[in-house]
Design an enzyme around this catalytic site. Sequence first.
Site, PDB file in Angstrom:
ATOM      1  NE  ARG A  54      -3.972  -2.199   1.438  1.00 44.50           N
ATOM      2  CZ  ARG A  54      -4.814  -2.579   0.499  1.00 44.50           C
ATOM      3  NH1 ARG A  54      -5.043  -1.830  -0.550  1.00 44.50           N
ATOM      4  NH2 ARG A  54      -5.452  -3.737   0.609  1.00 44.50           N
TER       5      ARG A  54
ATOM      6  CE  LYS B 150       8.061  -1.049   1.391  1.00 40.62           C
ATOM      7  NZ  LYS B 150       7.633  -2.265   2.110  1.00 40.62           N
TER       8      LYS B 150
ATOM      9  CE  LYS C 262      15.418   4.524  -2.858  1.00 43.96           C
ATOM     10  NZ  LYS C 262      14.180   4.842  -2.164  1.00 43.96           N
TER      11      LYS C 262
ATOM     12  CG  PHE D 154       9.452   6.140   0.176  1.00 45.99           C
ATOM     13  CD1 PHE D 154      10.154   5.664  -0.915  1.00 45.99           C
ATOM     14  CD2 PHE D 154       9.159   5.254   1.205  1.00 45.99           C
ATOM     15  CE1 PHE D 154      10.559   4.331  -0.990  1.00 45.99           C
ATOM     16  CE2 PHE D 154       9.550   3.915   1.142  1.00 45.99           C
ATOM     17  CZ  PHE D 154      10.252   3.464   0.043  1.00 45.99           C
ATOM     18  N   GLY D 155      10.243   7.921   2.927  1.00 49.16           N
ATOM     19  CA  GLY D 155      10.849   7.352   4.132  1.00 49.16           C
ATOM     20  C   GLY D 155      12.088   8.118   4.583  1.00 49.16           C
ATOM     21  CE1 TYR D 156      13.628   6.614   9.681  1.00 44.33           C
ATOM     22  CE2 TYR D 156      12.811   4.797   8.347  1.00 44.33           C
ATOM     23  CZ  TYR D 156      12.852   5.471   9.543  1.00 44.33           C
ATOM     24  OH  TYR D 156      12.116   5.010  10.612  1.00 44.33           O
TER      25      TYR D 156
ATOM     26  CG  HIS E 125      17.040  -1.063   0.193  1.00 41.62           C
ATOM     27  ND1 HIS E 125      17.157   0.164  -0.414  1.00 41.62           N
ATOM     28  CD2 HIS E 125      15.899  -0.984   0.949  1.00 41.62           C
ATOM     29  CE1 HIS E 125      16.143   0.937  -0.035  1.00 41.62           C
ATOM     30  NE2 HIS E 125      15.370   0.262   0.793  1.00 41.62           N
TER      31      HIS E 125
ATOM     32  CG  ASP F 139       9.177  -6.216   5.965  1.00 42.64           C
ATOM     33  OD1 ASP F 139       8.147  -5.518   6.054  1.00 42.64           O
ATOM     34  OD2 ASP F 139       9.964  -6.378   6.918  1.00 42.64           O
ATOM     35  CB  SER F 140      12.549  -2.529   2.715  1.00 39.19           C
ATOM     36  OG  SER F 140      11.352  -1.809   2.491  1.00 39.19           O
TER      37      SER F 140
HETATM   38  P1  IMP Z   1       7.582  -1.894   5.462  1.00 34.46           P
HETATM   39  O1  IMP Z   1       6.479  -1.352   4.640  1.00 34.46           O
HETATM   40  O2  IMP Z   1       7.164  -2.563   6.718  1.00 34.46           O
HETATM   41  O3  IMP Z   1       8.532  -2.729   4.622  1.00 34.46           O
HETATM   42  O4  IMP Z   1       8.413  -0.643   5.997  1.00 34.46           O
HETATM   43  C1  IMP Z   1       9.365  -0.042   5.221  1.00 34.46           C
HETATM   44  C2  IMP Z   1       9.803   1.242   5.893  1.00 34.46           C
HETATM   45  O5  IMP Z   1      11.244   1.287   5.858  1.00 34.46           O
HETATM   46  C3  IMP Z   1       9.337   2.456   5.112  1.00 34.46           C
HETATM   47  O6  IMP Z   1       8.108   2.926   5.596  1.00 34.46           O
HETATM   48  C4  IMP Z   1      10.476   3.441   5.334  1.00 34.46           C
HETATM   49  O7  IMP Z   1      10.329   4.066   6.581  1.00 34.46           O
HETATM   50  C5  IMP Z   1      11.693   2.534   5.389  1.00 34.46           C
HETATM   51  N1  IMP Z   1      12.247   2.316   4.023  1.00 34.46           N
HETATM   52  C6  IMP Z   1      12.273   1.153   3.334  1.00 34.46           C
HETATM   53  N2  IMP Z   1      12.815   1.338   2.114  1.00 34.46           N
HETATM   54  C7  IMP Z   1      13.118   2.641   2.045  1.00 34.46           C
HETATM   55  C8  IMP Z   1      13.687   3.428   1.005  1.00 34.46           C
HETATM   56  O8  IMP Z   1      13.986   2.991  -0.102  1.00 34.46           O
HETATM   57  N3  IMP Z   1      13.870   4.727   1.309  1.00 34.46           N
HETATM   58  C9  IMP Z   1      13.543   5.260   2.510  1.00 34.46           C
HETATM   59  N4  IMP Z   1      12.973   4.582   3.492  1.00 34.46           N
HETATM   60  C10 IMP Z   1      12.770   3.265   3.266  1.00 34.46           C
END
Ligand code: IMP
Length: 204
Positions: free
Chosen positions: A10, A14, A183, A160-162, A188, A75-76
């Site tokens: 969702r 990603k 990227k 997004f994210g970090y 990863h 999952d990341s």
């Molecule tokens: P998941 O949806 O439980 O796999 O959580 C992944 C979380 O890890 C994301 O919400 C981000 O906070 C962080 N994350 C994973 N991949 C990335 C990326 O490529 N860039 C920045 N943050 C990431």
Amino acid sequence: MARPLLLGTRSQGKLRELRPLFEAAGFVVADLHLAGIPREPGEDAIEVGATFAENALAKARYYHRLSGQAVVADDSGLEVAALAGAPGIHSKRWCQDGTLDAHALDRANNALLLRRLHGATDRSARFVCAAAYVDADDEFVELGECAGAILTETRGDGGFGYDPLFFSNELGRTFSEADALSKERVSHRGRACAKLIARIPSRR
Ligand code: IMP
């Protein structure tokens, strides 16, 4: 022959990365919205594993069960050396504020990361991704990593994210400053998915 594939996430961040990757490999890609799979309360209970790989497989199995389609899910997260690998599998909801939308959550997580690393000399970190594939006959997981460091302030607007705090050693800039293709090449997620794509049988 066209190969249909459902992306089991969702996260818009990603999806923006996964869709072109799998389309370039010849898949006809659908997301959960397009496939008409509404968010269920049960989704929150999918990610209870102890590793990225367990959680990725659990998500892919869950959406495969619901859709009957071939599914990829990831999952990341971010592992910071000075924080003994935290936030790790808890990266998404690290700040523990369940009321925030996706952007506000990212901002709060980044603010927490800066606070937790205040004064730290070792700011090294890595992103880790487990990408899982599940269809009626097969299931497998591949891992990808990328190394970097956490800056003392955000840089760039993309991703997004970090991403705005993560300085990629290989790119020499943050993931938020990098264009999507750069990227994808070192990330990863790009690495895990390239390995996954190489394993998906072409008859599917
Ligand atoms: P998941 O949806 O439980 O796999 O959580 C992944 C979380 O890890 C994301 O919400 C981000 O906070 C962080 N994350 C994973 N991949 C990335 C990326 O490529 N860039 C920045 N943050 C990431």
